[in-house]
Design a protein around this motif. Structure first.
Motif, PDB file in Angstrom:
ATOM      1  N   GLY A 113       2.220  15.359 -37.218  1.00  0.00           N
ATOM      2  CA  GLY A 113       2.936  16.168 -36.224  1.00  0.00           C
ATOM      3  C   GLY A 113       4.387  15.733 -36.061  1.00  0.00           C
ATOM      4  N   GLN A 114       4.885  14.892 -36.956  1.00  0.00           N
ATOM      5  CA  GLN A 114       6.262  14.392 -36.863  1.00  0.00           C
ATOM      6  C   GLN A 114       7.175  15.120 -37.858  1.00  0.00           C
ATOM      7  N   VAL A 115       8.495  14.961 -37.645  1.00  0.00           N
ATOM      8  CA  VAL A 115       9.458  15.439 -38.636  1.00  0.00           C
ATOM      9  C   VAL A 115       9.599  14.346 -39.692  1.00  0.00           C
ATOM     10  N   LEU A 116       9.356  14.702 -40.927  1.00  0.00           N
ATOM     11  CA  LEU A 116       9.414  13.694 -41.989  1.00  0.00           C
ATOM     12  C   LEU A 116      10.606  13.949 -42.898  1.00  0.00           C
ATOM     13  N   GLU A 117      11.261  12.860 -43.305  1.00  0.00           N
ATOM     14  CA  GLU A 117      12.399  12.977 -44.219  1.00  0.00           C
ATOM     15  C   GLU A 117      12.012  12.461 -45.588  1.00  0.00           C
ATOM     16  N   TRP A 118      12.454  13.199 -46.582  1.00  0.00           N
ATOM     17  CA  TRP A 118      12.101  12.908 -47.972  1.00  0.00           C
ATOM     18  C   TRP A 118      12.400  11.462 -48.359  1.00  0.00           C
ATOM     19  N   ASP A 119      13.635  11.033 -48.141  1.00  0.00           N
ATOM     20  CA  ASP A 119      14.045   9.709 -48.625  1.00  0.00           C
ATOM     21  C   ASP A 119      13.234   8.594 -47.961  1.00  0.00           C
ATOM     22  N   LYS A 120      13.048   8.749 -46.663  1.00  0.00           N
ATOM     23  CA  LYS A 120      12.281   7.737 -45.930  1.00  0.00           C
ATOM     24  C   LYS A 120      10.864   7.636 -46.477  1.00  0.00           C
ATOM     25  N   LEU A 121      10.287   8.812 -46.724  1.00  0.00           N
ATOM     26  CA  LEU A 121       8.915   8.863 -47.210  1.00  0.00           C
ATOM     27  C   LEU A 121       8.813   8.260 -48.616  1.00  0.00           C
ATOM     28  N   MET A 122       9.779   8.622 -49.463  1.00  0.00           N
ATOM     29  CA  MET A 122       9.781   8.103 -50.833  1.00  0.00           C
ATOM     30  C   MET A 122       9.903   6.587 -50.840  1.00  0.00           C
ATOM     31  N   ASN A 123      10.699   6.062 -49.905  1.00  0.00           N
ATOM     32  CA  ASN A 123      10.917   4.610 -49.875  1.00  0.00           C
ATOM     33  C   ASN A 123       9.837   3.866 -49.105  1.00  0.00           C
ATOM     34  N   SER A 124       8.910   4.613 -48.501  1.00  0.00           N
ATOM     35  CA  SER A 124       7.890   3.964 -47.668  1.00  0.00           C
ATOM     36  C   SER A 124       6.914   3.126 -48.487  1.00  0.00           C
ATOM     37  N   GLY A 125       6.765   3.489 -49.748  1.00  0.00           N
ATOM     38  CA  GLY A 125       5.817   2.757 -50.595  1.00  0.00           C
ATOM     39  C   GLY A 125       4.365   2.984 -50.198  1.00  0.00           C
ATOM     40  N   LEU A 126       4.128   4.001 -49.363  1.00  0.00           N
ATOM     41  CA  LEU A 126       2.775   4.243 -48.860  1.00  0.00           C
ATOM     42  C   LEU A 126       1.783   4.441 -50.007  1.00  0.00           C
ATOM     43  N   ASN A 127       0.717   3.656 -49.942  1.00  0.00           N
ATOM     44  CA  ASN A 127      -0.284   3.655 -51.004  1.00  0.00           C
ATOM     45  C   ASN A 127      -1.656   3.842 -50.368  1.00  0.00           C
ATOM     46  N   ILE A 128      -2.333   4.951 -50.674  1.00  0.00           N
ATOM     47  CA  ILE A 128      -3.643   5.210 -50.055  1.00  0.00           C
ATOM     48  C   ILE A 128      -4.798   5.020 -51.035  1.00  0.00           C
ATOM     49  N   MET A 129      -4.490   4.458 -52.201  1.00  0.00           N
ATOM     50  CA  MET A 129      -5.539   4.307 -53.217  1.00  0.00           C
ATOM     51  C   MET A 129      -6.407   3.076 -52.936  1.00  0.00           C
ATOM     52  N   PRO A 130      -7.644   3.050 -53.459  1.00  0.00           N
ATOM     53  CA  PRO A 130      -8.509   1.878 -53.284  1.00  0.00           C
ATOM     54  C   PRO A 130      -7.894   0.647 -53.957  1.00  0.00           C
ATOM     55  N   LYS A 131      -8.277  -0.517 -53.463  1.00  0.00           N
ATOM     56  CA  LYS A 131      -7.783  -1.767 -54.071  1.00  0.00           C
ATOM     57  C   LYS A 131      -8.499  -2.028 -55.393  1.00  0.00           C
ATOM     58  N   GLU A 132      -9.721  -1.545 -55.474  1.00  0.00           N
ATOM     59  CA  GLU A 132     -10.529  -1.867 -56.651  1.00  0.00           C
ATOM     60  C   GLU A 132     -11.307  -0.621 -57.083  1.00  0.00           C
ATOM     61  N   PHE A 133     -11.381  -0.390 -58.380  1.00  0.00           N
ATOM     62  CA  PHE A 133     -12.143   0.753 -58.884  1.00  0.00           C
ATOM     63  C   PHE A 133     -13.445   0.279 -59.519  1.00  0.00           C
ATOM     64  N   ALA A 134     -14.527   0.441 -58.792  1.00  0.00           N
ATOM     65  CA  ALA A 134     -15.857   0.087 -59.306  1.00  0.00           C
ATOM     66  C   ALA A 134     -16.862   0.862 -58.471  1.00  0.00           C
ATOM     67  N   TRP A 135     -18.048   1.073 -59.027  1.00  0.00           N
ATOM     68  CA  TRP A 135     -19.027   1.889 -58.298  1.00  0.00           C
ATOM     69  C   TRP A 135     -19.478   1.243 -57.007  1.00  0.00           C
ATOM     70  N   ASP A 136     -19.430  -0.103 -56.943  1.00  0.00           N
ATOM     71  CA  ASP A 136     -19.845  -0.757 -55.696  1.00  0.00           C
ATOM     72  C   ASP A 136     -18.648  -1.148 -54.833  1.00  0.00           C
ATOM     73  N   ALA A 137     -17.430  -0.741 -55.251  1.00  0.00           N
ATOM     74  CA  ALA A 137     -16.239  -1.048 -54.441  1.00  0.00           C
ATOM     75  C   ALA A 137     -16.149  -0.058 -53.286  1.00  0.00           C
ATOM     76  N   MET A 138     -15.356  -0.409 -52.266  1.00  0.00           N
ATOM     77  CA  MET A 138     -15.231   0.444 -51.092  1.00  0.00           C
ATOM     78  C   MET A 138     -14.012   1.354 -51.217  1.00  0.00           C
ATOM     79  N   PRO A 139     -14.223   2.660 -51.086  1.00  0.00           N
ATOM     80  CA  PRO A 139     -13.069   3.557 -51.034  1.00  0.00           C
ATOM     81  C   PRO A 139     -12.293   3.332 -49.735  1.00  0.00           C
ATOM     82  N   PRO A 140     -11.052   3.827 -49.664  1.00  0.00           N
ATOM     83  CA  PRO A 140     -10.230   3.554 -48.476  1.00  0.00           C
ATOM     84  C   PRO A 140     -10.726   4.203 -47.189  1.00  0.00           C
ATOM     85  N   THR A 141     -11.493   5.290 -47.278  1.00  0.00           N
ATOM     86  CA  THR A 141     -12.042   5.868 -46.044  1.00  0.00           C
ATOM     87  C   THR A 141     -13.553   5.860 -46.132  1.00  0.00           C
ATOM     88  N   LEU A 142     -14.189   5.479 -45.032  1.00  0.00           N
ATOM     89  CA  LEU A 142     -15.649   5.342 -45.028  1.00  0.00           C
ATOM     90  C   LEU A 142     -16.244   6.193 -43.907  1.00  0.00           C
TER      91      LEU A 142
END
Lengths: 436, 329
Positions: free
Chosen positions: A389-418
């Motif tokens: 619900g916020q105003v987002l700016e391209w450059d800020k977002l690009m530089n945020s480094g936001l990473n939503i991927m799992p830390k580990e890829f394996a069948w018994d690893a935990m995905p980021p949302t449970l």
């Protein structure tokens, strides 16, 4: 075939033929055919063997060039088997499939091994994996067809843009499956866009009923379930604003010659609330602003029984471009240009026709990764605007480094949302959910 | 007849039996006389009804003569056939009608079997903004999808509806005529009866707006082209040369099947009664997935259908076999 050296060999043959009046050319060409069929064979590996991957591989194998599918990779064995069965059942391409058991690779790391056999890789897994696969394909020096979207978070976009730079230096062709760039009507409209003067605003729609669901099975780990039902998890899919609506926003970026600099919007989950729908919204409405102040109003919705529309409209100082109708009108409604739809092509096939023609000629023609990344980022920015619900700016977002991927890829690893105890996932709440 | 007198000559039991026999005979003859007539079928779960008219049995010459303008060799050699009676929908099936099925939340969606199941959602709206509400013909479907609608309707009504065979369709279209079009050979008259390239403005129109043929059937030519049951075969007339009644080529492969009647995108020659439009792989060229959709056609907005109901309804067993054959193949 070593595609990076192709040019010099071809030139050599051509030059030799000119000098010797063809005598030299004959033994060279027959010599070329001596090894494993032909040195001219373009070897393809398919990474991600679902419906779209099978479609893309079929299109690659339907080009005029001497193309062979030599390796397949997927996280799931049954996906490879179904895909292989479909393709070997197609009389038009089955002679071009050479994938014995030992070149069918299963699992999270299968992509690396399959790529090693090929000149060209087709990257068609769920989009969350694209940055990892694209990076590796560039590292291995492969020519690339990759599907949209090319990432699901800003960190992924950064990886794709960095790898795209290296691909450019290595002169690796990269085609991205934003197929409107390869569709005759859009190409004609683009060529005639000056008819509407300066583009001052635009609208984009992807409103329809939604897509498939794969229900949870008791034997599945959480990771396997999310991988099977990937459309409804943000790290894998990006939400439908990214996975589908990217097509429409990409057209606006293309015609504008750039990407938005900021966005704000609203969205939610009004109808599609069951646990099988994971964590994504069922509607988003985003107001984007480009650097010149022009506005893109974008809407996407997955709610059955509502107005269905997939289209783009650009408004300029002198008129409008109606992409779906494939025409251009002035502000009084007079038709300035009408594309004859009889001249429409199959853009999915054209992507491959043009890519493989360039590869066979040793040409470096396609660098779609950058606009593919920018259009993906446009959609990600929209998602994060509606989630927060916020105003987002391209450059800020690009530089945020936001990473939503799992830390580990394996069948018994935990995905980021449970899920919670009842199997429901937390859904973004505008005003509370924070992204940067 | 004097029943009182008669009764004096027969015992009472026989007399009652005789009366019952007469009444029964009368009831049967009434049923035959009155039931094979036009009626309206309600679609359960809605307030919608569709109109069916009786098409009496008879014989006709199928195919086109060699000198017909625009003719294809696969339309002959012409042959005479007898056709058994059936009812036919006076209109093409509309989006409104089809949507009762498509949106029926009590029916499962997109199962891979021949069970009654609804089509998968359309990724993009395949009516292409030509209109969905208020009587526009449903379009862009595979033949299988039209047959699934019949199966759903059978399940809801207990009445066996299906697509016409190629021969039934042409018999009903010709409606006793043997000319190029059912109204004659004059191309310029076509716009009174049919939406085609010249008058359609590149879109289908609401059903039933133009003049019907002699059997009271609207839009048989033009508007949307109509799926029939048969397997397409360019040697159709050769394959059925030993058959004289109700010819039909049962399916052996999923593709190709065929459409009849031509459509709003077609030139006049494609609207000839004898014209046969073979399914083409290009009709799904913009479906990016493989396998391609079993339900929809991304590039055949002109494909639609209408229903028939054979007067002699098959047994429940035969109906099951029919649906299994057409839906699983």
């Amino acid at each position: 075939m070593n595609t990076e050296n192709k040019n010099s060999r071809r030139d050599f043959v051509k030059t030799s033929a000119v000098i010797t009046g063809g005598i030299m050319a004959t033994p060279l060409l027959s010599g070329a055919n001596f090894f494993s069929g032909s040195e001219d064979t373009i070897k393809v590996a398919l990474i991600g063997c679902g419906g779209r991957g099978t479609g893309a591989a079929t299109q690659a194998l339907s080009t005029k060039q001497n193309v062979k599918l030599v390796a397949m990779a997927d996280a799931f064995r049954d996906r490879i088997d179904n895909s292989f069965k479909e393709m070997t059942g197609d009389n038009n391409i089955k002679s071009r499939i050479d994938v014995p058991q030992e070149r069918k690779y299963v699992g999270f790391d299968a992509y690396k091994k399959a790529m090693a056999h090929a000149d060209v890789v087709i990257l068609t897994t769920p989009p969350g994996f694209r940055p990892i696969h694209f990076e590796e394909a560039v590292k291995q020096g492969k020519q690339i067809f990759m599907e949209k979207p090319v990432a699901t978070d800003p960190a992924g976009i950064k990886r794709v843009l960095d790898a795209a730079e290296i691909a450019k230096q290595k002169k690796l062709n990269v085609v991205v499956g934003l197929q409107r760039h390869y569709q005759n009507s859009y190409r004609e409209l683009y060529a005639k866009k000056e008819l509407i003067g300066d583009i001052t605003s635009a609208q984009a729609w992807w409103n329809n009923d939604g897509v498939w669901v794969n229900m949870r099975k008791p034997e599945q780990t959480e990771m396997e379930y999310q991988m099977r039902n990937w459309y409804y998890f943000v790290w894998l899919c990006g939400d439908h604003i990214v996975e589908q609506h990217i097509h429409n926003m990409d057209v606006i970026n293309w015609f504008k010659g750039g990407h938005p600099v900021k966005a704000q919007g609203m969205g939610g989950r009004q109808v599609r609330k069951g646990k099988e729908y994971g964590e994504i919204f069922d509607h988003h409405y985003v107001e984007y602003q480009y650097a010149d102040g022009s506005i893109l109003n974008s809407q996407c919705r997955h709610i059955p029984g509502t107005m269905s529309k997939v289209d783009e409209l650009l408004t300029g100082t002198k008129g409008k471009i109606f992409c779906g109708a494939a025409n251009i009108k002035d502000h009084s409604g007079k038709v300035l240009f009408q594309f004859d739809k009889k001249g429409e092509n199959d853009p999915y096939q054209t992507e491959h026709d043009e890519l493989f023609a360039a590869i066979a000629k040793g040409e470096y023609k396609f660098n779609n990764a950058e606009y593919g990344a920018h259009s993906t980022m446009t959609a990600i920015m929209g998602r994060m605007a509606t989630y927060s619900g916020q105003v987002l700016e391209w450059d800020k977002l690009m530089n945020s480094g936001l990473n939503i991927m799992p830390k580990e890829f394996a069948w018994d690893a935990m995905p980021p949302t449970l899920p919670d105890a009842d199997g429901f996932y937390a859904v973004a709440v505008p005003g509370k959910t924070k992204y940067i | 007849m004097n029943f009182v007198n008669l009764s004096t000559h027969m015992n009472r039991k026989l007399f009652i039996f005789y009366i019952l026999f007469i009444l029964q005979q009368k009831a049967i003859s009434q049923q035959t006389d009155t039931s094979f007539k036009a009626y309206e079928q309600s679609i359960p779960g809605s307030t919608l009804k569709f109109k069916m008219v009786p098409i009496k049995g008879g014989s006709f010459t199928m195919g086109s003569p060699e000198n017909e303008k625009g003719r294809d060799a696969a339309e002959g050699p012409q042959k005479n056939f007898s056709i058994s009676p059936f009812w036919m929908g006076i209109y093409e099936v509309t989006h409104d009608e089809f949507d009762i099925f498509f949106k029926d939340a009590n029916t499962s969606q997109n199962l891979g079997t021949d069970a009654i199941t609804r089509p998968s959602p359309q990724y993009i709206d395949l009516s292409w903004d030509m209109g969905r509400e208020g009587g526009f013909p449903v379009n862009s479907m595979q033949q299988r999808t039209a047959v699934m609608y019949c199966r759903w309707l059978y399940n809801k009504t207990g009445i066996f509806y299906r697509l016409p065979t190629e021969a039934e369709w042409e018999y009903a279209c010709r409606a006793g005529s043997s000319s190029t079009y059912f109204f004659g050979n004059t191309e310029s008259d076509l716009e009174k009866y049919a939406w085609y390239k010249k008058n359609s403005n590149a879109a289908y129109h609401k059903v039933g707006q133009l003049q019907p043929n002699a059997f009271g059937l609207y839009d048989m030519l033009g508007n949307v082209s109509e799926w029939v049951m048969d397997q397409y075969d360019e040697n159709y007339f050769d394959k059925i040369k030993d058959i004289s009644t109700d010819p039909e080529l049962k399916p052996t492969n999923r593709h190709p099947r065929l459409l009849k009647g031509g459509s709003y995108v077609d030139e006049a020659t494609e609207l000839r009664c004898a014209n046969r439009t073979k399914w083409l792989p290009e009709w799904n060229k913009r479906d990016p997935q493989i396998p391609k959709s079993k339900w929809w056609l991304t590039d055949a907005p002109f494909a639609g259908f209408r229903l028939v109901r054979p007067l002699k309804q098959p047994s429940a067993d035969e109906i099951e076999k029919f649906f299994t054959l057409y839906l699983s193949n």
